[in-house]
Design a protein around this motif. Structure first.
Motif, PDB file in Angstrom:
ATOM      1  N   THR A 100       0.818  -1.217   0.000  1.00  0.00           N
ATOM      2  CA  THR A 100       0.000   0.000   0.000  1.00  0.00           C
ATOM      3  C   THR A 100       0.851   1.267   0.000  1.00  0.00           C
ATOM      4  N   ASN A 101       1.877   1.297   0.860  1.00  0.00           N
ATOM      5  CA  ASN A 101       2.627   2.536   1.075  1.00  0.00           C
ATOM      6  C   ASN A 101       3.875   2.674   0.224  1.00  0.00           C
ATOM      7  N   GLU A 102       4.370   1.563  -0.325  1.00  0.00           N
ATOM      8  CA  GLU A 102       5.635   1.640  -1.054  1.00  0.00           C
ATOM      9  C   GLU A 102       5.495   1.176  -2.510  1.00  0.00           C
ATOM     10  N   LYS A 103       5.249  -0.088  -2.722  1.00  0.00           N
ATOM     11  CA  LYS A 103       5.285  -0.592  -4.092  1.00  0.00           C
ATOM     12  C   LYS A 103       4.127  -0.087  -4.935  1.00  0.00           C
ATOM     13  N   ASN A 104       2.916  -0.157  -4.409  1.00  0.00           N
ATOM     14  CA  ASN A 104       1.735   0.186  -5.209  1.00  0.00           C
ATOM     15  C   ASN A 104       1.057   1.467  -4.733  1.00  0.00           C
ATOM     16  N   ARG A 105       1.833   2.344  -4.128  1.00  0.00           N
ATOM     17  CA  ARG A 105       1.201   3.562  -3.627  1.00  0.00           C
ATOM     18  C   ARG A 105       0.621   4.362  -4.796  1.00  0.00           C
ATOM     19  N   GLU A 106      -0.466   5.021  -4.540  1.00  0.00           N
ATOM     20  CA  GLU A 106      -1.188   5.731  -5.595  1.00  0.00           C
ATOM     21  C   GLU A 106      -0.412   6.969  -6.047  1.00  0.00           C
ATOM     22  N   MET A 107      -0.373   7.146  -7.351  1.00  0.00           N
ATOM     23  CA  MET A 107       0.249   8.319  -7.968  1.00  0.00           C
ATOM     24  C   MET A 107      -0.806   8.994  -8.842  1.00  0.00           C
ATOM     25  N   PRO A 108      -1.727   9.751  -8.254  1.00  0.00           N
ATOM     26  CA  PRO A 108      -2.807  10.349  -9.051  1.00  0.00           C
ATOM     27  C   PRO A 108      -2.250  11.266 -10.136  1.00  0.00           C
ATOM     28  N   PRO A 109      -2.664  11.069 -11.378  1.00  0.00           N
ATOM     29  CA  PRO A 109      -2.158  11.932 -12.464  1.00  0.00           C
ATOM     30  C   PRO A 109      -2.408  13.412 -12.208  1.00  0.00           C
ATOM     31  N   GLU A 110      -3.520  13.725 -11.529  1.00  0.00           N
ATOM     32  CA  GLU A 110      -3.799  15.141 -11.280  1.00  0.00           C
ATOM     33  C   GLU A 110      -2.784  15.762 -10.317  1.00  0.00           C
ATOM     34  N   VAL A 111      -2.088  14.915  -9.516  1.00  0.00           N
ATOM     35  CA  VAL A 111      -1.032  15.413  -8.626  1.00  0.00           C
ATOM     36  C   VAL A 111       0.305  15.472  -9.367  1.00  0.00           C
ATOM     37  N   VAL A 112       0.498  14.559 -10.300  1.00  0.00           N
ATOM     38  CA  VAL A 112       1.761  14.488 -11.032  1.00  0.00           C
ATOM     39  C   VAL A 112       1.861  15.601 -12.077  1.00  0.00           C
ATOM     40  N   LEU A 113       0.744  15.940 -12.713  1.00  0.00           N
ATOM     41  CA  LEU A 113       0.767  16.898 -13.819  1.00  0.00           C
ATOM     42  C   LEU A 113       1.357  18.258 -13.428  1.00  0.00           C
ATOM     43  N   PRO A 114       1.006  18.860 -12.269  1.00  0.00           N
ATOM     44  CA  PRO A 114       1.633  20.142 -11.911  1.00  0.00           C
ATOM     45  C   PRO A 114       3.152  20.049 -11.804  1.00  0.00           C
ATOM     46  N   PHE A 115       3.648  18.918 -11.274  1.00  0.00           N
ATOM     47  CA  PHE A 115       5.108  18.751 -11.204  1.00  0.00           C
ATOM     48  C   PHE A 115       5.716  18.708 -12.598  1.00  0.00           C
ATOM     49  N   VAL A 116       5.111  17.945 -13.503  1.00  0.00           N
ATOM     50  CA  VAL A 116       5.658  17.822 -14.856  1.00  0.00           C
ATOM     51  C   VAL A 116       5.708  19.185 -15.533  1.00  0.00           C
ATOM     52  N   ARG A 117       4.651  19.965 -15.390  1.00  0.00           N
ATOM     53  CA  ARG A 117       4.634  21.294 -16.011  1.00  0.00           C
ATOM     54  C   ARG A 117       5.728  22.192 -15.424  1.00  0.00           C
ATOM     55  N   GLU A 118       5.903  22.135 -14.099  1.00  0.00           N
ATOM     56  CA  GLU A 118       6.945  22.953 -13.465  1.00  0.00           C
ATOM     57  C   GLU A 118       8.335  22.472 -13.877  1.00  0.00           C
ATOM     58  N   GLN A 119       8.512  21.160 -13.942  1.00  0.00           N
ATOM     59  CA  GLN A 119       9.806  20.610 -14.359  1.00  0.00           C
ATOM     60  C   GLN A 119      10.163  21.073 -15.772  1.00  0.00           C
ATOM     61  N   LEU A 120       9.238  20.942 -16.711  1.00  0.00           N
ATOM     62  CA  LEU A 120       9.509  21.324 -18.093  1.00  0.00           C
ATOM     63  C   LEU A 120       9.705  22.830 -18.228  1.00  0.00           C
ATOM     64  N   THR A 121       9.008  23.596 -17.407  1.00  0.00           N
ATOM     65  CA  THR A 121       9.192  25.051 -17.416  1.00  0.00           C
ATOM     66  C   THR A 121      10.616  25.412 -17.026  1.00  0.00           C
ATOM     67  N   GLN A 122      11.135  24.759 -15.985  1.00  0.00           N
ATOM     68  CA  GLN A 122      12.501  25.045 -15.539  1.00  0.00           C
ATOM     69  C   GLN A 122      13.524  24.576 -16.579  1.00  0.00           C
ATOM     70  N   LEU A 123      13.286  23.419 -17.185  1.00  0.00           N
ATOM     71  CA  LEU A 123      14.227  22.901 -18.181  1.00  0.00           C
ATOM     72  C   LEU A 123      14.281  23.792 -19.419  1.00  0.00           C
ATOM     73  N   ALA A 124      13.190  24.500 -19.695  1.00  0.00           N
ATOM     74  CA  ALA A 124      13.161  25.376 -20.866  1.00  0.00           C
ATOM     75  C   ALA A 124      13.958  26.656 -20.639  1.00  0.00           C
ATOM     76  N   ARG A 125      14.305  26.946 -19.387  1.00  0.00           N
ATOM     77  CA  ARG A 125      15.057  28.158 -19.089  1.00  0.00           C
ATOM     78  C   ARG A 125      16.565  27.900 -19.190  1.00  0.00           C
ATOM     79  N   PRO A 126      17.366  28.967 -19.359  1.00  0.00           N
ATOM     80  CA  PRO A 126      18.825  28.794 -19.284  1.00  0.00           C
ATOM     81  C   PRO A 126      19.208  28.213 -17.921  1.00  0.00           C
TER      82      PRO A 126
END
Length: 752
Positions: A100-126
């Motif tokens: 429950t807490n380690e191998k199959n813990r839930e990764m809701p896409p709605e929680v992951v998406l803000p991180f992905v957008r922030e990550q790509l925003t930073q990578l696009a900068r110098p």
């Protein structure tokens, strides 16, 4: 007679030896309160049979036990141990928590998406304008880690976590650092008159002790470090970045070789483009030759697109490898400063004792300075380095992980949706305490399996890797798809010709016992990997409970360390790194000023005893001491290169063992002494080797990037020229084409 490796244990610490009535068919343990420890492969020495590989011989008379004593122990166990159903309930609860807490813990896409957008925003900068604070917060939020939890994960001095594990790591080298003070402490207890009376005697004691300590240090520190590292892993088990799959890049040499190859192919592609451009300028528009040339350009375009993509991937792989290697430099930086301080202390003690003709003064400087260095290592350098490395590893994972599907990577950041995400690797990027303990327990099972395979191979004249290969091929022949390719058939023929029949008599019985044990262990590993823990054999189920419950972390760490020490690739690489550190570039070890000073002292004592002047004047001794101190400083600052070299050598030796290029046997193998000496010599020069590798990959990367840019530029220019020609051809034939043909020509123009 008792079986030497089957120990019955209770929670009160009592141990009994289980009685075996039949050597080949051990009676089943029907009592659910009895646990069998299998920390070492079972010895058959007590059963008047050949001893199994990896066993210790134990005198039978030391562990005999009569039936009355056996029943007394059984009765005590029955009253002290928890019932089996209680242990199973605990194990099931831990398994549920792990899933429950380690191998199959839930990764809701709605929680992951803000991180992905922030990550790509930073990578696009110098690079110098990036700020990863928000991305880190969002990433940790995915894994359920807030600010308070992160502070708990970081821990503190002797309080666990990242910092606490650094405190423990520091202890692995402290024993031999203190041992280097033995000559100084001893000499400080001798009066000045006694030192002057017999200088040769005390000079020999000083030199001999320093050499002995320096030679023993790599072996002692290696054993200590293997144990401490296993314990550190458990201390950091509450949370640490396990690195993204993108961070598992190849070594510099492999990347550099492919970069050179791809660069040559891009240069050849540029020559083709030049030829196409010149042809388009001379061919009559609308001619069949021009149309044929367009077809050739279209055919070459697929290769060029592939080359550009591969070149970009290699550039990314190089950057990832560069960042991963830098993590090991980060993890040694503060400790390198402490080593520099020790080198300066050792130099100062030597010069002070010489210039003042006061050996005791030099001894006191060495003792005081070394104790200060040990304190700095224990309370500052190692904890700070480990915590910094874990933080940098987390940052590298956040920056490198790719959570967008390949087909969606060209979409604008603001248009990315939950359906565009690929989060299959995300749950593997953060370790928890149960998964860490489970991994260590599996290492123990793996080494037990290796010993069984080695023993079975010995009985039929096959090396362990040959035994595994033959078993794999025979299983394939018996499968639903029994067809072997030519290479597999050649291997099968060779191994069958080499394999001997199992000898009759006691070795037949040993073969049966080993086969049964191997099958049972492999079955347990399959159950462990499938998270079917309750199906493990009773003894391994009990061992797994002790491992994942966290009740005996030192016991699990010792078991893991013992398993790793018996893997030659692990142990040789560890020893090589320690020798490389102790004798970096021969003269750059931390203790080298002490050894050289002791040698000068001995030679001077002999000369003065003969009534002659010292062979090296004092001022030249000072110059040499300072020179070797500077060399030692360089060696101290190269510790990160030594760690990287150890990782590279260990990976190479494991690969060689699997392929048979190196002995695949487990345990301590004297035949690998030559391999160990070669690894040591390589580790001693890890720093200049790292500089050479870095220069080679930098040159390859620079050439690769420049060739890619030129190819992309030429391809773009030729594409415009070809598209204009395609438009012209389309205009010329537009009146004569039917609708379907116009659509076909339009499609061709788009492809060009």
């Amino acid at each position: 007679m008792a079986h030497a490796s089957q120990q019955i244990s209770s929670s009160s610490g009592a141990h009994a030896v289980d009685n075996l009535s039949d050597a080949q068919n051990p009676r089943p343990v029907s009592d659910s309160h009895v646990k069998i420890s299998t920390t070492t492969p079972p010895s058959r020495a007590l059963q008047h049979q050949p001893r199994m590989p990896g066993e210790f011989e134990r005198p039978a008379e030391l562990i005999e036990m009569n039936e009355t004593e056996q029943h007394d122990w059984q009765h005590e166990l029955e009253t002290a141990e928890e019932p089996q159903n209680v242990q199973d309930a605990k194990l099931q609860g831990i398994l549920d928590k792990y899933l429950t807490n380690e191998k199959n813990r839930e990764m809701p896409p709605e929680v992951v998406l803000p991180f992905v957008r922030e990550q790509l925003t930073q990578l696009a900068r110098p690079e110098n304008q990036r700020n990863w604070a928000e991305a880190e917060r969002l990433y940790l939020e995915i894994h359920g880690v807030d600010g308070a939890k992160l502070e708990e994960i970081k821990g503190g001095l002797f309080k666990g976590g990242w910092i606490g594990s650094g405190s423990l790591y520091a202890l692995s080298g402290q024993l031999m650092t203190f041992a280097s003070l033995i000559p100084a402490i001893y000499t400080a207890t001798v009066s000045a008159e006694a030192l002057k009376k017999d200088p040769v005697h005390y000079a020999w004691i000083n030199l001999g002790t320093q050499l002995g300590v320096s030679l023993a240090t790599p072996f002692v520190n290696s054993a200590m470090q293997i144990i401490m590292v296993a314990r550190q892993e458990l201390m950091r088990g509450e949370g640490q970045s396990a690195r993204s799959k993108e961070m598992k890049a190849r070594g510099y040499d492999e990347i550099s070789t492919e970069m050179t190859e791809v660069t040559a192919r891009m240069d050849a592609a540029r020559a083709k483009l030049d030829e196409h451009r010149e042809a388009l300028q001379t061919l009559p528009q609308g001619s069949p030759a021009a149309q044929a040339r367009l077809a050739l350009i279209e055919a070459d375009s697929e290769e060029i697109v592939g080359l550009l993509a591969r070149s970009g991937d290699l550039a990314h792989e190089f950057q990832v490898r560069h960042d991963v290697i830098n993590l090991n430099y980060v993890g040694q930086f503060n400790q390198s400063l402490v080593r520099v301080f020790r080198s300066v202390v050792n130099m100062t003690s030597a010069v002070a004792g010489l210039e003042t003709a006061n050996t005791h003064l030099g001894n006191l400087i060495q003792i005081g300075g070394t104790l200060v260095a040990m304190g700095g290592q224990q309370f500052w350098a190692a904890p700070a380095d480990v915590a910094n490395k874990e933080q940098k590893t987390l940052g590298a994972t956040i920056m490198s992980t790719r959570l967008v599907r390949p087909e969606s990577r060209n979409k604008p950041i603001g248009e990315l949706e939950e359906a565009d995400l690929d989060i299959s690797d995300l749950s593997k990027q953060w370790k928890g305490p149960i998964s860490t303990a489970k991994g260590q327990f599996q290492e123990y099972l793996d080494i037990e399996i290796a010993y069984c395979e080695q023993g079975l191979g010995d009985l039929v004249n096959l090396e362990p890797h040959e035994f595994r290969r033959l078993e794999q091929l025979e299983n394939k022949q018996a499968s639903d798809d029994p067809v072997l390719d030519p290479a597999e058939q050649a291997d099968l023929t060779r191994l069958l010709a080499k394999r001997n029949a199992v000898p009759a008599g006691s070795k037949t019985e040993l073969h049966q016992h080993l086969s049964e044990r191997l099958d049972a262990l492999r079955q347990d590993v399959r159950h462990l990997k499938a998270d079917n823990w309750m199906a493990l054999s009773p003894e391994n189920r009990a061992s797994l409970l002790r491992a994942v419950s966290g009740d005996s972390p030192w016991s699990l760490s010792a078991q893991t360390a013992w398993a790793r020490m018996r893997l030659p690739a692990d142990f040789i690489a560890q020893i090589a790194q320690r020798f490389g550190s102790q004798f970096a570039m021969i003269f750059a070890g931390t203790n080298m000023p002490l050894i050289l000073n002791a040698l000068f002292r001995l030679v001077t004592a002999y000369k003065r005893e003969e009534g002659k002047e010292p062979p090296i004047p004092n001022h030249w001794r000072d110059v040499l001491t300072v020179a070797f101190m500077l060399i030692a400083v360089g060696g101290a600052l190269s510790a990160g290169a030594g760690v990287n070299d150890k990782i590279t050598q260990r990976s190479k030796m494991k690969s060689d063992a699997d392929s048979g290029a190196m002995s695949s046997r487990v345990g301590f193998q004297p035949s690998l002494a030559g391999k160990a000496l070669k690894a040591i010599s390589q580790a001693m020069f890890a720093f200049p080797s790292a500089i050479r590798q870095r220069r080679a990959i930098d040159a390859a990367s620079t050439g690769n990037n420049a060739s890619r840019e030129r190819l992309a530029q030429q391809w773009g220019q030729l594409g415009q020229q070809a598209a204009q020609l395609a438009d012209h051809l389309s205009d010329d034939e537009g009146d004569d084409e039917e609708n379907g043909e116009r659509g076909s020509r339009s499609g061709e123009r788009q492809r060009v």
